[in-house]
Design a protein around this motif. Structure first.
Motif, PDB file in Angstrom:
ATOM      1  N   ARG A 220      24.780  38.459  38.095  1.00 27.83           N
ATOM      2  CA  ARG A 220      24.945  37.100  38.595  1.00 27.83           C
ATOM      3  C   ARG A 220      24.673  36.956  40.085  1.00 27.83           C
ATOM      4  NH1 ARG A 220      30.440  35.043  35.381  1.00 27.83           N
ATOM      5  NH2 ARG A 220      29.733  35.619  33.276  1.00 27.83           N
ATOM      6  N   GLY A 221      24.537  38.086  40.770  1.00 27.77           N
ATOM      7  CA  GLY A 221      24.286  38.033  42.192  1.00 27.77           C
ATOM      8  C   GLY A 221      25.500  37.665  43.025  1.00 27.77           C
ATOM      9  N   VAL A 222      26.687  37.738  42.436  1.00 30.97           N
ATOM     10  CA  VAL A 222      27.920  37.381  43.127  1.00 30.97           C
ATOM     11  C   VAL A 222      28.911  38.528  42.995  1.00 30.97           C
ATOM     12  CG1 VAL A 222      29.889  35.793  43.191  1.00 30.97           C
ATOM     13  CG2 VAL A 222      27.593  34.922  42.676  1.00 30.97           C
ATOM     14  N   VAL A 223      29.442  38.998  44.109  1.00 25.52           N
ATOM     15  CA  VAL A 223      30.490  40.018  44.068  1.00 25.52           C
ATOM     16  C   VAL A 223      31.791  39.344  43.647  1.00 25.52           C
ATOM     17  CG1 VAL A 223      31.878  41.636  45.422  1.00 25.52           C
ATOM     18  CG2 VAL A 223      29.413  41.440  45.843  1.00 25.52           C
ATOM     19  N   PRO A 224      32.435  39.804  42.566  1.00 20.44           N
ATOM     20  CA  PRO A 224      33.698  39.197  42.158  1.00 20.44           C
ATOM     21  C   PRO A 224      34.707  39.187  43.310  1.00 20.44           C
ATOM     22  CG  PRO A 224      32.887  40.633  40.426  1.00 20.44           C
ATOM     23  CD  PRO A 224      31.995  40.848  41.621  1.00 20.44           C
ATOM     24  N   ARG A 225      35.399  38.077  43.435  1.00 24.46           N
ATOM     25  CA  ARG A 225      36.373  37.933  44.523  1.00 24.46           C
ATOM     26  C   ARG A 225      37.594  38.818  44.298  1.00 24.46           C
ATOM     27  NH1 ARG A 225      39.760  37.942  47.667  1.00 24.46           N
ATOM     28  NH2 ARG A 225      40.597  36.316  49.041  1.00 24.46           N
ATOM     29  N   ARG A 226      37.989  38.970  43.035  1.00 25.42           N
ATOM     30  CA  ARG A 226      39.218  39.710  42.758  1.00 25.42           C
ATOM     31  C   ARG A 226      39.121  40.457  41.431  1.00 25.42           C
ATOM     32  NH1 ARG A 226      44.479  37.051  44.640  1.00 25.42           N
ATOM     33  NH2 ARG A 226      43.529  38.006  46.483  1.00 25.42           N
ATOM     34  N   LEU A 227      39.711  41.645  41.422  1.00 28.02           N
ATOM     35  CA  LEU A 227      39.878  42.434  40.202  1.00 28.02           C
ATOM     36  C   LEU A 227      41.373  42.478  39.919  1.00 28.02           C
ATOM     37  CD1 LEU A 227      37.522  45.418  41.161  1.00 28.02           C
ATOM     38  CD2 LEU A 227      36.912  43.227  40.090  1.00 28.02           C
ATOM     39  N   GLN A 228      41.743  42.145  38.703  1.00 30.93           N
ATOM     40  CA  GLN A 228      43.170  42.031  38.378  1.00 30.93           C
ATOM     41  C   GLN A 228      43.509  42.819  37.128  1.00 30.93           C
ATOM     42  OE1 GLN A 228      45.252  38.277  39.033  1.00 30.93           O
ATOM     43  NE2 GLN A 228      45.852  38.265  36.870  1.00 30.93           N
ATOM     44  N   LEU A 229      44.456  43.745  37.266  1.00 31.37           N
ATOM     45  CA  LEU A 229      44.951  44.556  36.152  1.00 31.37           C
ATOM     46  C   LEU A 229      46.338  44.048  35.781  1.00 31.37           C
ATOM     47  CD1 LEU A 229      43.736  47.885  37.652  1.00 31.37           C
ATOM     48  CD2 LEU A 229      43.228  47.237  35.294  1.00 31.37           C
ATOM     49  N   VAL A 230      46.499  43.672  34.520  1.00 26.44           N
ATOM     50  CA  VAL A 230      47.770  43.151  34.032  1.00 26.44           C
ATOM     51  C   VAL A 230      48.399  44.208  33.131  1.00 26.44           C
ATOM     52  CG1 VAL A 230      48.900  41.282  32.771  1.00 26.44           C
ATOM     53  CG2 VAL A 230      46.850  40.805  34.143  1.00 26.44           C
ATOM     54  N   TYR A 231      49.448  44.865  33.613  1.00 26.90           N
ATOM     55  CA  TYR A 231      50.110  45.943  32.869  1.00 26.90           C
ATOM     56  C   TYR A 231      51.285  45.367  32.090  1.00 26.90           C
ATOM     57  CZ  TYR A 231      47.374  49.400  35.427  1.00 26.90           C
ATOM     58  OH  TYR A 231      46.341  50.153  35.936  1.00 26.90           O
ATOM     59  N   LEU A 232      51.090  45.199  30.788  1.00 28.67           N
ATOM     60  CA  LEU A 232      52.113  44.597  29.947  1.00 28.67           C
ATOM     61  C   LEU A 232      53.263  45.560  29.679  1.00 28.67           C
ATOM     62  CD1 LEU A 232      49.739  42.856  27.387  1.00 28.67           C
ATOM     63  CD2 LEU A 232      50.784  41.875  29.427  1.00 28.67           C
ATOM     64  N   GLY A 233      52.980  46.864  29.717  1.00 29.10           N
ATOM     65  CA  GLY A 233      54.024  47.841  29.430  1.00 29.10           C
ATOM     66  C   GLY A 233      55.121  47.851  30.473  1.00 29.10           C
ATOM     67  N   SER A 234      54.774  47.617  31.725  1.00 30.09           N
ATOM     68  CA  SER A 234      55.760  47.636  32.801  1.00 30.09           C
ATOM     69  C   SER A 234      55.930  46.282  33.468  1.00 30.09           C
ATOM     70  CB  SER A 234      55.359  48.679  33.863  1.00 30.09           C
ATOM     71  OG  SER A 234      54.035  48.450  34.326  1.00 30.09           O
ATOM     72  N   GLY A 235      55.165  45.288  33.006  1.00 33.60           N
ATOM     73  CA  GLY A 235      55.303  43.950  33.570  1.00 33.60           C
ATOM     74  C   GLY A 235      54.850  43.857  35.005  1.00 33.60           C
ATOM     75  N   GLU A 236      53.700  44.433  35.318  1.00 32.10           N
ATOM     76  CA  GLU A 236      53.183  44.416  36.681  1.00 32.10           C
ATOM     77  C   GLU A 236      51.757  43.872  36.707  1.00 32.10           C
ATOM     78  OE1 GLU A 236      53.832  48.039  39.074  1.00 32.10           O
ATOM     79  OE2 GLU A 236      54.923  48.817  37.346  1.00 32.10           O
ATOM     80  N   VAL A 237      51.410  43.257  37.812  1.00 35.25           N
ATOM     81  CA  VAL A 237      50.036  42.811  38.058  1.00 35.25           C
ATOM     82  C   VAL A 237      49.562  43.471  39.339  1.00 35.25           C
ATOM     83  CG1 VAL A 237      48.536  40.863  38.579  1.00 35.25           C
ATOM     84  CG2 VAL A 237      50.347  40.606  36.884  1.00 35.25           C
ATOM     85  N   ARG A 238      48.426  44.140  39.251  1.00 33.11           N
ATOM     86  CA  ARG A 238      47.845  44.765  40.436  1.00 33.11           C
ATOM     87  C   ARG A 238      46.464  44.180  40.674  1.00 33.11           C
ATOM     88  NH1 ARG A 238      49.633  51.189  40.156  1.00 33.11           N
ATOM     89  NH2 ARG A 238      51.885  50.792  40.045  1.00 33.11           N
ATOM     90  N   THR A 239      46.146  43.933  41.936  1.00 32.56           N
ATOM     91  CA  THR A 239      44.870  43.309  42.267  1.00 32.56           C
ATOM     92  C   THR A 239      44.136  44.126  43.315  1.00 32.56           C
ATOM     93  OG1 THR A 239      45.835  41.919  44.008  1.00 32.56           O
ATOM     94  CG2 THR A 239      45.794  41.015  41.762  1.00 32.56           C
TER      95      THR A 239
END
Length: 317
Positions: A220-239
């Motif tokens: 797409r020629g665009v660097v994604p602004r954010r990468l987001q990992l949603v960990y359901l096992g521990s209830g955490e979001v890391r970006t």
């Protein structure tokens, strides 16, 4: 930053199917289709090779069967629920409704892959299955404490992406979710049903996300602004917010990795790399580290002088 956009409504099934390397089975697999050299690289197969080159060979070239895993299968069901939930109007995307979808998604998966019934073959009363489904429901419900699906309209769900780099290396995989802000900024989201790793072990999951970001950038020629990992096992979001330098470094790493895979493919030299993860490997019976013998190598092997020899028993050393 808002991440709402029009959704395309198109979900893609078979997350793992597109990440199996070349897509061709060894002789005797998939109706006797002959083995072929790897033709593309996915995050999971790249991770396999980095973990253990022989594991990569067993999965991509030999296509040795693996037993279904309760944890991985539960993850597939949870992913399906989180994908299909967005088919409903925003107001109907509730935790109770999502939990109620779990048994149906399990039945849908079982119809597609009847072999998964063996996971509960020794469970005549259905107690283990009920507990397993309850665990999946709990993971789905926990997601609602991390994100609000009533405020999200994903641009893509289970998005298959594929691109060819200038070097000729083909990269491909499935992205769980892509959000696009009104300003055009892209966020790549990946659901993990396990617990978030300790910081010293977090690089593996981040590598996967950077892989996807690189593919999206090239497409797409665009660097994604954010990468987001949603960990359901521990209830955490890391970006993580990547830059072009990050993605260029990943590209160089993948090119070096692909060169190592190409060399191993041509020589038949797939060396095992013992780690603590060996205890969970389905292929120990074929691994020299555990007294096993790999199958006869199904591809031509390059002789020392550069000429090709016929298939041989060359295994991992």
């Amino acid at each position: 930053m808002g991440w709402s956009t029009e959704q395309d409504g198109a979900g893609t099934q078979g997350v793992q199917d597109a990440q199996e390397g070349s897509g061709a089975g060894a002789a005797g697999e998939r109706g006797g289709e002959p083995a072929r050299p790897p033709a593309a690289l996915s995050p999971s197969r790249a991770s396999d090779f980095m973990q253990c080159p022989l594991l990569y060979r067993f999965r991509v070239i030999d296509r040795l069967p693996e037993k279904p895993s309760p944890a991985a299968t539960r993850g597939t069901v949870v992913h399906a629920v989180l994908e299909r939930l967005f088919d409903a109007p925003a107001a109907a995307r509730t935790a109770a409704g999502a939990r109620a979808m779990v048994p149906g998604e399990w039945e849908r998966l079982l119809a597609k892959r009847p072999e998964l019934a063996e996971l509960f073959a020794d469970d005549p009363e259905g107690e283990r299955l009920a507990a397993w489904l309850a665990e999946a429901e709990a993971l789905v419900e926990r997601w609602f404490s991390l994100e609000d699906p009533q405020r999200l309209e994903p641009a893509d769900r289970e998005l298959y992406v594929e691109t060819e780099l200038a070097s000729g290396l083909r990269l491909r995989g499935f992205i769980d979710r892509v959000d696009v802000a009104p300003t055009g900024e892209v966020r790549i989201v990946d659901y993990k049903t396990g617990k978030a790793p300790r910081p010293e072990f977090a690089e593996g999951a981040l590598f996967q996300m950077k892989f996807y970001a690189l593919v999206v950038w090239r497409l797409r020629g665009v660097v994604p602004r954010r990468l987001q990992l949603v960990y359901l096992g521990s209830g955490e979001v890391r970006t993580y917010d990547p830059g072009e330098a990050d993605l260029l470094a990943v590209e160089r790493k993948l090119l070096a990795l692909w060169e190592a895979i190409r060399l191993a493919t041509e020589t038949g030299d797939w060396r095992p790399r013992p780690t603590k993860l060996c205890g969970w490997c389905d292929h120990r019976a074929h691994c020299p580290e555990f007294g096993g013998t790999p199958p006869v190598y199904p591809l031509p092997v390059r002789a020392a002088g550069g000429a090709s020899a016929g298939g041989s028993g060359v295994g991992s050393r």
